[in-house]
Design an enzyme around this catalytic site. Structure first.
Site, PDB file in Angstrom:
ATOM      1  CB  SER A   1     -42.612  53.196 -31.621  1.00 48.62           C
ATOM      2  OG  SER A   1     -42.651  54.412 -30.904  1.00 48.62           O
ATOM      3  CE1 TYR A   2     -48.936  54.603 -26.462  1.00 44.34           C
ATOM      4  CE2 TYR A   2     -50.491  53.869 -28.127  1.00 44.34           C
ATOM      5  CZ  TYR A   2     -50.231  54.281 -26.839  1.00 44.34           C
ATOM      6  OH  TYR A   2     -51.251  54.380 -25.927  1.00 44.34           O
TER       7      TYR A   2
ATOM      8  N   GLY B   1     -46.517  55.975 -32.376  1.00 39.11           N
ATOM      9  CA  GLY B   1     -46.861  57.382 -32.284  1.00 39.11           C
ATOM     10  C   GLY B   1     -47.383  57.707 -30.884  1.00 39.11           C
TER      11      GLY B   1
ATOM     12  CG  HIS C   1     -37.618  54.359 -31.927  1.00 38.06           C
ATOM     13  ND1 HIS C   1     -37.878  53.944 -30.641  1.00 38.06           N
ATOM     14  CD2 HIS C   1     -38.833  54.629 -32.483  1.00 38.06           C
ATOM     15  CE1 HIS C   1     -39.183  53.969 -30.420  1.00 38.06           C
ATOM     16  NE2 HIS C   1     -39.792  54.372 -31.520  1.00 38.06           N
TER      17      HIS C   1
ATOM     18  CG  ASP D   1     -34.881  54.115 -29.191  1.00 41.14           C
ATOM     19  OD1 ASP D   1     -34.927  55.357 -29.289  1.00 41.14           O
ATOM     20  OD2 ASP D   1     -35.876  53.416 -28.914  1.00 41.14           O
TER      21      ASP D   1
END
Length: 464
Positions: free
Chosen positions: A176-177, A81, A436, A383
């Site tokens: 991701s984050y 996020g 992703h 992605d």
């Protein structure tokens, strides 16, 4: 005589503690989850309060391995996020045993990662999913450091509730984050293990991160190059960015801003997280991505960043949100016990501020490589948000020597992706045709990747 009574006292104390742990475990046991297919393995959900002096509690959903859980490693999955739910995405949409199939219920995931490991899905930080704080000030002080500290406090508390898993090999994974979350938490565990008492030792062996934000500058340059090389942006936009944008600077020029708007505009009609996937058309006004609550500071001035469509199912996010807002589901999961004032969302609607986010976590990754941890980085190659070009540029910044040259790896007789192994223990693998969220579009390949990571075996090098 004194020794006898002292021994008896400690025996009674240990028995009482064990009984309380068993009671807490049983209280978290999930037994009547709406729409759940029948399974033989156990799963648990609930809250772990972080510190006695605080009003913070993180929500988890834990699945024992489908077979012989006492012999399988333990894995913690974190999402990115920052501010998105590992349960809404990881557990319910990607790699958990129960995937939300539609508006009505769940389906069994034949390629769940709990086929080979015990897995904890953690909603972090507070304000994400069902995790909460009773102090609104906490929501204004969130950042990488707080998240790492809270995640570590969660693990200490979780192992007290599930002490039988303390001796298991422990790994962290995420996407991701979580490219920030995972190494930062691993570093806290590594440092904590040096000074900890025997009862708080965590048997950390390594971590795996996918399509991960790890180095801001190369992540951005790789994103631009990927869009051009995949015919998403024009030569004019690409060369305009190349000539006018210096991403090392905080404030970009008007000319750069113009071309960056062209970049984001090119993605408005497709899913940046999976460039070949359809988008959800249920809403005639178009879908708005909530997967990124906070963009990297290099991109925050571009308002279009927060209006990019996102898909996959392509409407799975709607189903997930509806499922976890069901009061019967919340009751079965022992969730929302404080009756939150806002609905359950895939990405937090209450986190508006992120106080610290280092431009790079490469030094942390290098430190943990030197410490002997097993580290794998993987990339779904469709992605556009954290593309394979970004990850390759970022890894190259580490200056590692190649141990085993770039080659194809296989699953079910087909090329599943490509892999390179570096001196010091780092493995980089791509997953062909995945976006992703790799397990969504390549479930079999992602399970194979995960299995080989846990066993530290090389990915298959031939079709047969």
């Amino acid at each position: 005589m004194a020794t006898f009574w002292t021994s008896l006292f400690y025996c009674l104390l240990l028995t009482t503690v064990a009984a309380e742990e068993a009671r807490q475990q049983e209280a978290d046991r999930v037994k009547n989850l709406p729409g759940q297919p029948p399974v033989k393995f156990r799963h648990y959900a609930g809250y772990v309060k972080l510190r006695p002096q605080e009003e913070k509690a993180l929500f988890y959903w834990f699945f024992e391995a489908q077979e012989a859980p006492s012999q399988k490693p333990l894995v913690l999955w974190l999402h990115g996020g920052p501010g998105c739910s590992s349960i809404a995405f990881g557990a319910a949409s990607e790699l958990g045993p129960f995937l939300v199939k539609d508006k009505h219920g769940l389906k069994l995931n034949m390629f769940s990662w709990n086929r080979v490991a015990n897995i904890i899905f953690l909603e972090s930080p507070v304000g994400v999913g069902f995790s909460y704080t009773n102090n609104s000030k906490d929501l204004q002080e969130l950042g990488d450091r707080v998240s790492a500290s809270d995640n570590y406090a969660f693990l200490i508390g979780w192992f007290k509730r599930f002490p039988s898993f303390r001796s298991h090999e422990f790994y962290i994974a995420g996407e991701s984050y979580a490219g920030h979350y995972v190494p930062q938490l691993a570093d806290l565990i590594y440092e904590g293990n040096k000074a900890t008492q025997q009862g708080s030792f965590i048997n950390l062996k390594g971590f795996m991160i996918g399509n991960a934000v790890i180095n801001g500058l190369t992540d951005v340059y790789g994103m631009i190059d990927y869009a051009w090389s995949h015919a998403i942006i024009s030569d004019k936009v690409y060369h305009g960015i190349e000539r006018n944008c210096d991403f090392k600077k905080e404030n970009l020029t008007k000319a750069c801003d113009l071309y960056m708007r062209g970049f984001f505009g090119a993605y408005k009609a497709i899913d940046i997280f999976s460039i070949y996937s359809p988008i959800c058309l249920d809403d005639s006004k178009g879908r708005v991505s909530t997967k990124l609550v906070v963009a990297p500071h290099l991109l925050t001035q571009h308002d279009l960043w927060h209006t990019l469509p996102s898909g996959y199912d392509p409407c799975a996010g709607d189903y997930v949100s509806k499922y976890f807002n069901n009061q019967e589901v919340q009751k079965a999961l022992h969730a929302n016990i404080t009756k939150l004032s806002y609905p359950y969302t895939l990405c937090s609607s209450v986190i508006q501020n992120w106080t610290d986010s280092p431009d790079t976590v490469l030094p942390v990754i290098q430190k943990l490589l030197n410490a002997g941890l097993r580290i794998w980085i993987y990339s779904g190659d469709t992605d556009g948000r954290v593309p394979v070009t970004s990850t390759r540029y970022s890894i190259n910044k580490m200056g590692l020597k190649v141990k085993k040259e770039w080659r194809a790896w296989f699953h079910e007789h087909q090329v599943a992706g490509w892999v390179e192994v570096y001196e010091g223990g780092l493995t980089f693998a791509t997953i062909r045709g995945a976006g992703h969220q790799v397990p969504v579009l390549a479930p079999q390949q992602s399970l194979s990747l995960f299995t080989h990571f846990l066993s530290s075996h090389s990915l298959p090098s031939s079709r047969f």
